[in-house]
Design an enzyme around this catalytic site. Structure first.
Site, PDB file in Angstrom:
ATOM      1  N   PHE A 199      11.318  -1.243   5.821  1.00  0.00           N
ATOM      2  CA  PHE A 199      11.271  -2.703   5.844  1.00  0.00           C
ATOM      3  C   PHE A 199      11.270  -3.290   4.433  1.00  0.00           C
ATOM      4  CE2 PHE A 199       6.841  -1.132   6.490  1.00  0.00           C
ATOM      5  CZ  PHE A 199       6.276  -1.571   5.302  1.00  0.00           C
TER       6      PHE A 199
ATOM      7  N   SER B 176       1.755  -0.723  -1.153  1.00  0.00           N
ATOM      8  CA  SER B 176       2.983   0.020  -0.907  1.00  0.00           C
ATOM      9  C   SER B 176       3.082   0.365   0.566  1.00  0.00           C
ATOM     10  CB  SER B 176       3.010   1.317  -1.735  1.00  0.00           C
ATOM     11  OG  SER B 176       2.035   2.219  -1.257  1.00  0.00           O
ATOM     12  N   LYS B 177       4.278   0.829   0.965  1.00  0.00           N
ATOM     13  CA  LYS B 177       4.480   1.234   2.357  1.00  0.00           C
ATOM     14  C   LYS B 177       3.511   2.344   2.752  1.00  0.00           C
ATOM     15  CE  LYS B 177       9.424   0.136   2.072  1.00  0.00           C
ATOM     16  NZ  LYS B 177      10.794   0.658   2.174  1.00  0.00           N
ATOM     17  N   ARG B 178       3.183   3.191   1.788  1.00  0.00           N
ATOM     18  CA  ARG B 178       2.297   4.316   2.091  1.00  0.00           C
ATOM     19  C   ARG B 178       0.825   3.906   2.105  1.00  0.00           C
ATOM     20  NH1 ARG B 178       6.315   6.562  -1.021  1.00  0.00           N
ATOM     21  NH2 ARG B 178       5.189   6.106  -2.948  1.00  0.00           N
ATOM     22  N   ARG B 179       0.527   2.684   1.619  1.00  0.00           N
ATOM     23  CA  ARG B 179      -0.868   2.262   1.514  1.00  0.00           C
ATOM     24  C   ARG B 179      -1.139   1.031   2.383  1.00  0.00           C
ATOM     25  NH1 ARG B 179      -3.594   5.015  -2.110  1.00  0.00           N
ATOM     26  NH2 ARG B 179      -5.313   3.553  -1.950  1.00  0.00           N
TER      27      ARG B 179
END
Length: 467
Positions: A20, A249-252
Site C-alpha cells: 500500500f 513503516s509497513k513492518r511496524r
C-alpha cells in the site's frame, strides 16, 4: 529554499507497487505536489515496478486510489518503469561503450567469499572491482554459463557534494561508494539507475524524498554526471516516527492511506495533518489546500524527525467534520451504514449529522451515533440499573402516553416532557437519563427533545414502554 526556482518546476512521486501507499510516501507526494502547484509547475506520477517478483496490480490500484482520495492530482502519468526497458537498455549500452560501465561475472559465491575475506581482515565490505576495466589491466575470459550484472564505474577519487533543500550541504567521498550494480543478471535494471534515467528524461527539477535515500544520492549524482544530464535539486525529508519512537513503516504497524478513509477520516484533514509532519507555516494548525499551496515554497522544512500523533490527527479531523456540509457527511455515513447491513437514504441522515457532528472525531463515530435510529439499541446493565429504576417507571409510561398524542417535533416533545415531570414532581435529569438509556442506548446525548424528534414516533414509544 525560499527563493524562486530558475528553471521550470517539475516534481514527481515514484512509489513502488509492492504494497500500500504508506504515510511517509503520501507525505512526500504531498510536498512534491504542493511545491509544483506553488510555482505553477508539473507533478508527475511514476510507478517504480522493476521489482517484478513483489510488484502487484492490486498495489498499483491502491496507490492510485490513495492519490485520488487525497486529491493529489498529477499532470503526467502514471508512467511505468517496466514499459521503459528499451530506453534503459540503450542508456546502459551507451555507458558501456563510453567506458563508464562494465559487465561483472562474479557469482554470488565469489561475492560471499570476497566479503568474508574482507571481514576477516577487518575491512569494510565492498566489491573489489575485479572485473572493472582499467588501462593496462588484463581481465580474465568471461566464464561460460554465468549471466553477468552490469556495474557503474564509479569515480575512485574526489567528493560528491550537493546542497540539499532540507539538510543543507552534504559531502560524501567517492572512496565510500561501491561500483553500483545497474543491471541484474536477469537483465532488469536496478532502482538507482532507473531513477536517474527517468528523472533525466522527464526533466525533473526537484526531488523530494525520505532521508533514507541520502546514501543513494551520491551514486545517482555520479550517474547523472556520467550521462552529462542536468542534476535536479534534492530535498531529503526526515522520517516519521511512530508511538514507539521507531520509524513508522509497513513492518511496524503503519497502515495504508485508504485505511484512514475507511476509518472515517476526511481527506482534507489528512492532507492538513500530513503537511504539518516536518513542515510549518508559523503557528498555523488548520489550513485549506489553497493556503498550503500558497505557502509551500520549499522553506520551513524541518531537519528533525516528525512524530505521528493519532490523537492530534483525530483532533484535526474533528475540526473538519464540524465544518463539513451536512449533506456530504450524510453520504459518508450512509456508506458506513451499508457496511453494517443498514441501507438508509442519505437525505434522511442530513438533520442527524447536523445534530451530532460536533461530538464526533470521525464519520465512523458519527455512524455509531446515528445507527441508533435504524437498529435496535441496548443500554449497559449498569446504566439501566442506575437510571431505569422502579421509582421512575411510572413517569416513563406517562411520557409514552403523552408523546403518543403530541405533535412530533421538538416543541411538542419538549411540552410532553415538561408535563410529565410536573405531573410526577421530579426533576428533568431524573427523567431524561432513563429516556436516553432506553431510546438511544446511552445516557449522554444532545438535547433530548432534539434527539427524539429525529426518531419515528412509534419507535420512541415502543422503546419507552419496553421497561
Amino acid at each position: 529554499m525560499s527563493q524562486n526556482p530558475t528553471t521550470p518546476v517539475r516534481t514527481r512521486i515514484a512509489p513502488s507497487p509492492t504494497g500500500f501507499l504508506h504515510l511517509g510516501t503520501a507525505r512526500t507526494a504531498l510536498f512534491s505536489w504542493a511545491y509544483a502547484r506553488h510555482f505553477g509547475g508539473k507533478f508527475v506520477l511514476r510507478i517504480e515496478d522493476t521489482d517484478v517478483a513483489r510488484s502487484t496490480q492490486d498495489s498499483v490500484e491502491q496507490i492510485l486510489a490513495s492519490m485520488n482520495w487525497l486529491g493529489l492530482d498529477y499532470d503526467e502519468g502514471p508512467i511505468y518503469q517496466m514499459q521503459r526497458l528499451e530506453r534503459y537498455s540503450a542508456v546502459v549500452e551507451q555507458l558501456i561503450n563510453e567506458g563508464k560501465a562494465y559487465r561483472c561475472y562474479c557469482s554470488p559465491a565469489e561475492l560471499d567469499e570476497m566479503r568474508e575475506a574482507q571481514r576477516a581482515r577487518g575491512e569494510k565490505t565492498h566489491y573489489d572491482r575485479r572485473w572493472r576495466p582499467e588501462p593496462g589491466k588484463v581481465l580474465p575470459a568471461a566464464p561460460e554459463g554465468v549471466q553477468p550484472v552490469v556495474r557503474f564505474k564509479n569515480p575512485l577519487e574526489g567528493d560528491v557534494t550537493w546542497v540539499d533543500v532540507v539538510k543543507g550541504s552534504i559531502t560524501i567521498n567517492n572512496r565510500e561508494i561501491d561500483d553500483l550494480i545497474i543491471v541484474r543478471p536477469d537483465g532488469v535494471p536496478t532502482y538507482n539507475f532507473c531513477v536517474v534515467v527517468d528523472d533525466w528524461d522527464m526533466a525533473i527539477s526537484h526531488v523530494f524524498r525520505g532521508d533514507e535515500h541520502v546514501n543513494n544520492t551520491p551514486w545517482q549524482i555520479n550517474i547523472f554526471n556520467a550521462l552529462g544530464a542536468p542534476l535536479p535539486q534534492f530535498g531529503h525529508v526526515p522520517v516519521i516516527l511512530g508511538d514507539d519512537g521507531q520509524k513508522l513503516s509497513k513492518r511496524r504497524g503503519a497502515v495504508s492511506v485508504t485505511a484512514y478513509e475507511e476509518a472515517g477520516y476526511l481527506p482534507e484533514a489528512m492532507l492538513n495533518y500530513l503537511s504539518r509532519l516536518g513542515w510549518s507555516h508559523g503557528d498555523e494548525e488548520l489550513f485549506s489546500r489553497e493556503q498550503l499551496v500558497a505557502w509551500f515554497d520549499g522553506s520551513h522544512l524541518s531537519k528533525s524527525p516528525a512524530q505521528w500523533d493519532p490523537a492530534k490527527l483525530e483532533w484535526v479531523n474533528s475540526q473538519y467534520i464540524k465544518q463539513a456540509d451536512d449533506e456530504r457527511l450524510a453520504v459518508l455515513v450512509a456508506a458506513q451504514l451499508v457496511k453494517r447491513g443498514l441501507k438508509v437514504d442519505a437525505a434522511t441522515l442530513v438533520p442527524m449529522c447536523a445534530l451530532f457532528k460536533d461530538r464526533c472525531a470521525t464519520t465512523v463515530a458519527l455512524t455509531d451515533w446515528l445507527s441508533m435510529y435504524f437498529a435496535p439499541v441496548a443500554a449497559s446493565a449498569e446504566d439501566l440499573a442506575a437510571h431505569v429504576t422502579e421509582a421512575v417507571k411510572p413517569a416513563l409510561q406517562t411520557l409514552a402516553a403523552k408523546l403518543s398524542e403530541a405533535e412530533w417535533n421538538k416543541v411538542g416533545i419538549a411540552a410532553a416532557i415538561k408535563e410529565t415531570i410536573t405531573a410526577h414532581g421530579i426533576k428533568m435529569p431524573l427523567l431524561a437519563m432513563p429516556v436516553r438509556a432506553l431510546v438511544c442506548g446511552r445516557v449522554q446525548t444532545p438535547s433530548v427533545d432534539a434527539v427524539l424528534a429525529l426518531f419515528p414516533k412509534e419507535i420512541v414509544i415502543e422503546r419507552l414502554r419496553n421497561t
